[in-house]
Design a protein around this motif. Structure first.
Motif, PDB file in Angstrom:
ATOM      1  N   ALA A  84       4.245 -28.946  18.634  1.00 41.22           N
ATOM      2  CA  ALA A  84       3.162 -29.259  19.567  1.00 41.22           C
ATOM      3  C   ALA A  84       2.641 -27.973  20.180  1.00 41.22           C
ATOM      4  O   ALA A  84       3.416 -27.191  20.730  1.00 41.22           O
ATOM      5  CB  ALA A  84       3.682 -30.194  20.649  1.00 41.22           C
ATOM      6  N   ASN A  85       1.340 -27.737  20.055  1.00 41.94           N
ATOM      7  CA  ASN A  85       0.822 -26.517  20.697  1.00 41.94           C
ATOM      8  C   ASN A  85      -0.575 -26.662  21.270  1.00 41.94           C
ATOM      9  O   ASN A  85      -1.184 -25.673  21.663  1.00 41.94           O
ATOM     10  CB  ASN A  85       0.939 -25.288  19.781  1.00 41.94           C
ATOM     11  N   ALA A  86      -1.050 -27.906  21.401  1.00 37.53           N
ATOM     12  CA  ALA A  86      -2.362 -28.082  22.040  1.00 37.53           C
ATOM     13  C   ALA A  86      -2.336 -27.539  23.472  1.00 37.53           C
ATOM     14  O   ALA A  86      -3.321 -26.972  23.955  1.00 37.53           O
ATOM     15  CB  ALA A  86      -2.774 -29.553  22.033  1.00 37.53           C
ATOM     16  N   LYS A 130      -6.944 -27.548  13.008  1.00 39.50           N
ATOM     17  CA  LYS A 130      -6.939 -28.897  13.606  1.00 39.50           C
ATOM     18  C   LYS A 130      -6.821 -28.845  15.127  1.00 39.50           C
ATOM     19  O   LYS A 130      -7.593 -29.473  15.839  1.00 39.50           O
ATOM     20  CB  LYS A 130      -5.730 -29.727  13.109  1.00 39.50           C
ATOM     21  N   THR A 131      -5.799 -28.109  15.601  1.00 41.64           N
ATOM     22  CA  THR A 131      -5.548 -28.124  17.045  1.00 41.64           C
ATOM     23  C   THR A 131      -6.723 -27.511  17.800  1.00 41.64           C
ATOM     24  O   THR A 131      -7.167 -28.045  18.821  1.00 41.64           O
ATOM     25  CB  THR A 131      -4.226 -27.386  17.357  1.00 41.64           C
ATOM     26  N   ASN A 132      -7.261 -26.409  17.272  1.00 41.22           N
ATOM     27  CA  ASN A 132      -8.413 -25.794  17.931  1.00 41.22           C
ATOM     28  C   ASN A 132      -9.606 -26.750  17.938  1.00 41.22           C
ATOM     29  O   ASN A 132     -10.326 -26.848  18.942  1.00 41.22           O
ATOM     30  CB  ASN A 132      -8.764 -24.477  17.225  1.00 41.22           C
ATOM     31  N   VAL A 179      -6.669 -37.482  19.054  1.00 43.83           N
ATOM     32  CA  VAL A 179      -5.269 -37.304  18.676  1.00 43.83           C
ATOM     33  C   VAL A 179      -5.155 -36.092  17.752  1.00 43.83           C
ATOM     34  O   VAL A 179      -5.799 -36.050  16.703  1.00 43.83           O
ATOM     35  CB  VAL A 179      -4.753 -38.574  17.942  1.00 43.83           C
ATOM     36  N   ASP A 180      -4.359 -35.111  18.157  1.00 49.60           N
ATOM     37  CA  ASP A 180      -4.064 -33.976  17.272  1.00 49.60           C
ATOM     38  C   ASP A 180      -2.855 -34.358  16.434  1.00 49.60           C
ATOM     39  O   ASP A 180      -1.864 -34.851  16.971  1.00 49.60           O
ATOM     40  CB  ASP A 180      -3.761 -32.718  18.110  1.00 49.60           C
ATOM     41  N   THR A 181      -2.941 -34.186  15.109  1.00 40.46           N
ATOM     42  CA  THR A 181      -1.837 -34.628  14.242  1.00 40.46           C
ATOM     43  C   THR A 181      -1.207 -33.433  13.514  1.00 40.46           C
ATOM     44  O   THR A 181      -1.828 -32.378  13.383  1.00 40.46           O
ATOM     45  CB  THR A 181      -2.329 -35.647  13.181  1.00 40.46           C
ATOM     46  N   THR A 230       0.159 -35.264  18.949  1.00 39.29           N
ATOM     47  CA  THR A 230       1.244 -35.951  18.225  1.00 39.29           C
ATOM     48  C   THR A 230       1.900 -35.041  17.189  1.00 39.29           C
ATOM     49  O   THR A 230       2.629 -35.518  16.326  1.00 39.29           O
ATOM     50  CB  THR A 230       0.741 -37.238  17.509  1.00 39.29           C
ATOM     51  N   ASP A 231       1.640 -33.734  17.281  1.00 38.49           N
ATOM     52  CA  ASP A 231       2.342 -32.795  16.402  1.00 38.49           C
ATOM     53  C   ASP A 231       3.678 -32.479  17.074  1.00 38.49           C
ATOM     54  O   ASP A 231       3.907 -31.382  17.585  1.00 38.49           O
ATOM     55  CB  ASP A 231       1.508 -31.525  16.193  1.00 38.49           C
ATOM     56  N   PHE A 232       4.573 -33.492  17.060  1.00 31.67           N
ATOM     57  CA  PHE A 232       5.795 -33.371  17.851  1.00 31.67           C
ATOM     58  C   PHE A 232       6.693 -32.226  17.365  1.00 31.67           C
ATOM     59  O   PHE A 232       7.472 -31.684  18.115  1.00 31.67           O
ATOM     60  CB  PHE A 232       6.567 -34.701  17.828  1.00 31.67           C
TER      61      PHE A 232
HETATM   62 MG   LIG Z   1      -2.004 -27.857  15.021  1.00 27.05          MG
END
Ligand SMILES: [Mg+2]
Ligand SMILES: Nc1ncnc2c1ncn2[C@@H]1O[C@H](COP(=O)(O)OP(=O)(O)OP(=O)(O)O)[C@@H](O)[C@H]1O
Length: 258
Positions: free
Chosen positions: A44-46, A16-18, A118-120, A39-41
């Motif tokens: 979080a690693n974006a 997802k993040t990639n 939005v990254d979730t 929003t991957d609180f």
């Molecule tokens: Mg991720």
């Protein structure tokens, strides 16, 4: 009009993040104005994939110590970025009211940007469902494994039944070629259609790739680091598909709702 896209999956670790990072950068390369919001609180690693170390994060905003402008940091290729602020209990325990405040504040960006990506987090938690259903386009990342199918299905079912979402885009990640990716999408759509009245839009595929793994280790996203690679081209194709993705227009809580 600003189009909001949430990158989701149900299952963790499927890319997802990639996808969120390289989709955002590909949209900027197409001349669009884009904000990426992590929003991957919890994890979080974006910012790690982007190769940036923002001083302020969504946590500062929620504490009331920073306004929207100061939590927006600059990424590569004119991308702007809101970092998630890792592992902070106060963010993990956000209630819907705080999430709503966050979402409301972003409406100030409406006339400035073309896309909000939005990254979730993984799972079908209240937070993942909140952000994924507040966007116009949920983009589900699927990989060719039964666990991914099961978790993506569970996520779509929850978003459809609890939040009344009808349209989903799907990208097949870590694919073994275009034909296999499309066959996996078709199989997944068939399963969903059997039980749910939803529409799935095929947004293409990203190949299984060592170059992507290396780009993550180097903190240099493939879309900008190796723009003529097949992987970067696959992300441009994904971005083009997302420009034409079917939008959800339900009456619930939404980003940039009229
Ligand atoms: Mg991720
Ligand atoms: N197309 C790809 N080819 C090869 N490896 C990939 C690909 N996409 C992602 N990966 C690998 O999968 C790992 C997980 O990717 P990523 O962090 O984007 O997943 P995620 O879904 O955001 O995970 P989480 O659920 O923990 O947030 C990456 O570190 C990378 O090594």
């Amino acid at each position: 009009m600003t189009v909001s896209i949430a990158v989701t999956s149900g299952k963790g670790g499927v890319g997802k993040t990639n996808c969120a990072v390289n989709l955002s950068l590909s949209l900027t390369k197409m001349g669009k104005k884009v904000v990426l919001f992590d929003t991957d609180f919890g994890m979080a690693n974006a910012h790690i994939l982007l190769g940036t170390n923002p001083k302020r994060t969504a946590a500062d905003f929620l504490r009331g110590t920073a306004g929207l402008e100061s939590i927006l940091s600059d990424g590569p290729s004119d991308l702007r970025f809101i970092a998630g602020g890792s592992g902070l209990l106060e963010l993990l325990n956000l209630d819907n009211h705080a999430r709503y405040q966050m979402l409301q504040s972003l409406s100030d960006l409406e006339n400035e940007i073309d896309y909000l990506v939005v990254d979730t987090p993984a799972g079908a938690s209240e937070s993942a469902l909140f952000f994924a259903s507040a966007v116009a386009v949920p983009l589900v990342v699927l990989v060719a494994e039964p666990t991914s199918f099961l978790d993506a299905y569970a996520f779509i079912k929850a978003a459809h039944i609890e939040k009344n979402i009808q349209n989903f885009s799907v990208v097949v990640n870590m694919a073994d070629g275009s034909a296999a990716a499309k066959a996996n999408f078709d199989k997944f759509f068939e399963i969903c259609r059997r039980f749910l009245d939803v529409n799935l839009h095929y947004a293409g595929m990203i190949p299984m790739s060592h170059a992507i793994r290396r780009s993550i280790v180097k903190r240099a996203p493939i879309a900008t680091g190796q723009p003529s690679s097949p992987e970067a081209k696959a992300f441009i194709a994904l971005a083009k598909k997302m420009v034409n993705a079917p939008l959800n227009t339900h009456d619930g809580i939404r980003f940039f709702s009229p």
